[in-house]
Design an enzyme around this catalytic site. Structure first.
Site, short mmCIF file in Angstrom:
data_model
loop_
_atom_site.label_atom_id
_atom_site.label_comp_id
_atom_site.label_asym_id
_atom_site.label_seq_id
_atom_site.Cartn_x
_atom_site.Cartn_y
_atom_site.Cartn_z
N LYS A 1 0.84 -1.20 0.00
CA LYS A 1 0.00 0.00 0.00
C LYS A 1 0.88 1.25 0.00
O LYS A 1 1.98 1.23 0.56
CB LYS A 1 -0.85 0.04 1.29
CG LYS A 1 -1.97 -0.96 1.36
CD LYS A 1 -2.69 -0.82 2.70
CE LYS A 1 -3.79 -1.88 2.86
NZ LYS A 1 -4.89 -1.73 1.91
N ARG B 1 -10.24 -11.42 2.57
CA ARG B 1 -11.17 -12.44 2.06
C ARG B 1 -10.53 -13.83 2.05
O ARG B 1 -11.23 -14.83 2.15
CB ARG B 1 -11.67 -12.04 0.67
CG ARG B 1 -10.60 -11.95 -0.37
CD ARG B 1 -11.05 -11.17 -1.60
NE ARG B 1 -11.15 -9.73 -1.34
CZ ARG B 1 -11.53 -8.84 -2.26
NH1 ARG B 1 -11.86 -9.23 -3.46
NH2 ARG B 1 -11.58 -7.56 -1.95
N1 BES Z 1 -7.92 -3.71 4.77
C1 BES Z 1 -8.18 -3.32 3.43
C2 BES Z 1 -9.49 -2.56 3.27
C3 BES Z 1 -9.59 -1.22 3.96
C4 BES Z 1 -9.35 -0.06 3.27
C5 BES Z 1 -9.99 -1.14 5.28
C6 BES Z 1 -9.47 1.16 3.89
C7 BES Z 1 -10.10 0.07 5.91
C8 BES Z 1 -9.85 1.23 5.21
C9 BES Z 1 -8.23 -4.54 2.52
O1 BES Z 1 -7.43 -5.60 2.89
C10 BES Z 1 -7.73 -4.11 1.18
O2 BES Z 1 -6.60 -3.77 1.10
N2 BES Z 1 -8.60 -4.14 0.19
C11 BES Z 1 -8.27 -3.73 -1.12
C12 BES Z 1 -8.83 -4.75 -2.07
C13 BES Z 1 -8.38 -4.57 -3.48
C14 BES Z 1 -6.91 -4.93 -3.60
C15 BES Z 1 -9.21 -5.45 -4.35
C16 BES Z 1 -8.88 -2.36 -1.34
O3 BES Z 1 -9.98 -2.11 -0.87
O4 BES Z 1 -8.22 -1.54 -1.97
MG MG Z 2 -5.47 -5.44 2.11
#
Ligand code: BES
Ligand code: MG
Ligand code: ZN
Length: 464
Positions: free
Chosen positions: A246, A320
């Site tokens: 990230k 997931r």
């Molecule tokens: N933990 C994150 C989701 C999240 C984002 C929680 C902002 C709280 C605040 C999750 O694991 C994630 O990174 N999701 C990705 C999925 C994508 C790669 C399909 C996302 O939402 O960008």
């Molecule tokens: Mg994630």
């Protein structure tokens, strides 16, 4: 915070006496007639405070508008009490008494509203925030106050855990807390056992971290339960994104990625006290998602507990994968209902902001029921569609599915992914709390940071 039940709160010697007023009701409250300024109408959220100059047992009178009496409900009381309490904190009050003239059984909402507003995560500050130490109530049932305290404590535990830095709130730490809950039987599986159980998706996520994964199963099992429920919390103690790392700004708050797990721990703690006649299994597949030489990689294929294979399209869609195995495990318990709660998708946060959590499921009535329960306790849920189109985007050329679809519609795609791991005869709901679990600024009753979202909904659902 101590709660005292007294005959008449108006006579308590305290720092602030909080007095409620309805906009549409001529008040018979002598206090308001005596102390309230002319322009205090009782409009929802309106406040005034006045020093009583020793003309009264309380040092201050604080008026709070409650709007129209006929529209009064738990949410109006809780939100406005929280507002009044924040004013009391500004006044540096330690003790508050409440004089809210209503027939509604409002003790629970007062206790929860006060507790939510009185929360600060200042564990690591040498100078602590000012807090309310004692509240006084009258015309309340001691049992309902005891219940409210238990719920408030559960929310507080959830908030503390999600706020806690990831360096301390590790999978092992969550396991230790689970094992210490009164009235709950907990088993913790470590890596070897997790492998033996066939949880290949979860293990893949965990393999990049030096913190070993802990699969936590908390059991509350009464004698002849009316119903059997499993609640699963996403337990990513830190989500760096893994090799699909990230950007810094998105990673900053990713210690909150175990908010679902924190909620489940809070709920289980409360159940140990409340002891309802419902069997509840609290499940957490705790781990960290980290980049390292041992990380899982984009393009890897992993096998979940139910035998389905998954191509890793993005290592940041890790929640997931951990939930897939936890869902299989929960369904194998033969429970009637499974509810998972997860900070799952940024897409859900984009769609609903921090006003509401997303909800999806495989049973219309079940989902509706949880939405209603949430509305009653003041946690909003909005149903996201579960259409085949979202699932089609996750078809893989080399495995049964990929772990991500297209960029858009991400909350629904995640829901469709999870559905692959739920047995059809089990009622299932998925709560996506990515936008509601952790606030970047104060909102309603909550200070910045963790909200403990889900605790009140799940407890009400279970107890009801
Ligand atoms: N933990 C994150 C989701 C999240 C984002 C929680 C902002 C709280 C605040 C999750 O694991 C994630 O990174 N999701 C990705 C999925 C994508 C790669 C399909 C996302 O939402 O960008
Ligand atoms: Mg994630
Ligand atoms: Zn995550």
């Amino acid at each position: 915070m101590e709660i005292k039940i007294v005959e008449n709160t108006k006579e308590v010697v305290c720092d602030v006496l909080v007095v409620g007023k309805f906009i549409d009701k001529q008040t018979s409250n002598a206090l308001l007639n005596r102390f309230a300024p002319e322009n205090f109408t009782g409009k929802k959220g309106e406040t005034f405070s006045i020093h009583t100059q020793k003309e009264y047992p309380s040092t201050y009178i604080l008026g709070i508008g409650l709007g129209e009496e006929q529209n009064l409900d738990n949410n109006v009381i809780r939100e406005n009490i929280a507002k009044a309490v924040k004013k009391c904190i500004e006044l540096k009050a330690k003790t508050i008494a409440f004089d809210i003239e209503t027939d509604l059984a409002c003790g629970i909402s007062i206790v929860i509203g006060t507790s939510l507003a009185n929360y600060h995560f200042d564990k690591y500050k040498t100078k602590k925030e000012h807090r309310i130490a004692e509240i006084y109530l009258s015309n309340v049932l001691p049992e309902s106050i005891e219940y409210a305290k238990t719920v408030a404590d559960a929310v507080k535990l959830a908030r503390n855990l999600a706020n806690e830095p990831a360096q301390f709130a590790t999978p092992a730490k969550l396991a230790e807390i689970a094992q210490g809950l009164d009235g709950i039987n907990t088993v913790v599986y470590d890596e070897a056992k997790i492998r033996e159980l066939g949880m290949g998706a979860y293990l893949a996520v965990a393999q990049g971290s030096v913190q070993p994964p802990k699969f936590i199963h908390m059991k509350y099992i009464p004698e002849n339960p009316k119903k059997r429920i499993a609640i699963i919390g996403k337990g990513l103690c830190f989500d760096s994104g893994g090799l699909d790392i990230k950007p810094a700004s998105s990673m900053l708050t990713m210690r909150d990625d175990m908010s679902g797990a924190a909620c489940v721990l809070g709920v289980m703690k409360a159940l140990g006290k409340l002891r309802p006649n419902i069997e509840v299994h609290g499940i957490i597949a705790a781990c960290e998602n980290m980049p390292s030489g041992s990380s899982y990689k984009p393009g890897d294929i992993v096998t979940a507990k139910n035998g389905k294979t998954i191509e890793v399209d993005n290592t940041d869609a890790e929640g997931r994968l951990t939930l897939a195995d936890a869902l299989c495990y929960a369904c194998e318990l033969g429970v009637d209902e499974v509810i998972d709660i997860a900070t799952l998708t940024g897409a859900c946060m984009v769609a609903l902001g921090n006003a509401a959590s997303g909800i999806m499921g495989n049973d219309e009535d079940f989902v509706k029921n949880i939405i209603q329960t949430g509305a009653y306790v003041g946690e909003k849920y909005w149903e996201m569609p579960m259409w085949q189109e979202y699932r089609d985007n996750m078809d893989s050329d080399i495995a049964d599915m990929k772990n991500t679809g297209t960029r858009y519609g991400g909350a629904s795609a995640a829901g469709m992914f999870l559905k692959e791991f739920v047995t059809e005869n089990v009622k299932w709901a998925h709560l996506d709390v990515a936008g509601t679990a952790f606030l970047d600024k104060p909102f309603k009753e909550f200070s910045k940071g963790a909200t403990g979202v889900g605790v009140r909904t799940l407890l009400s659902h279970i107890i009801a």
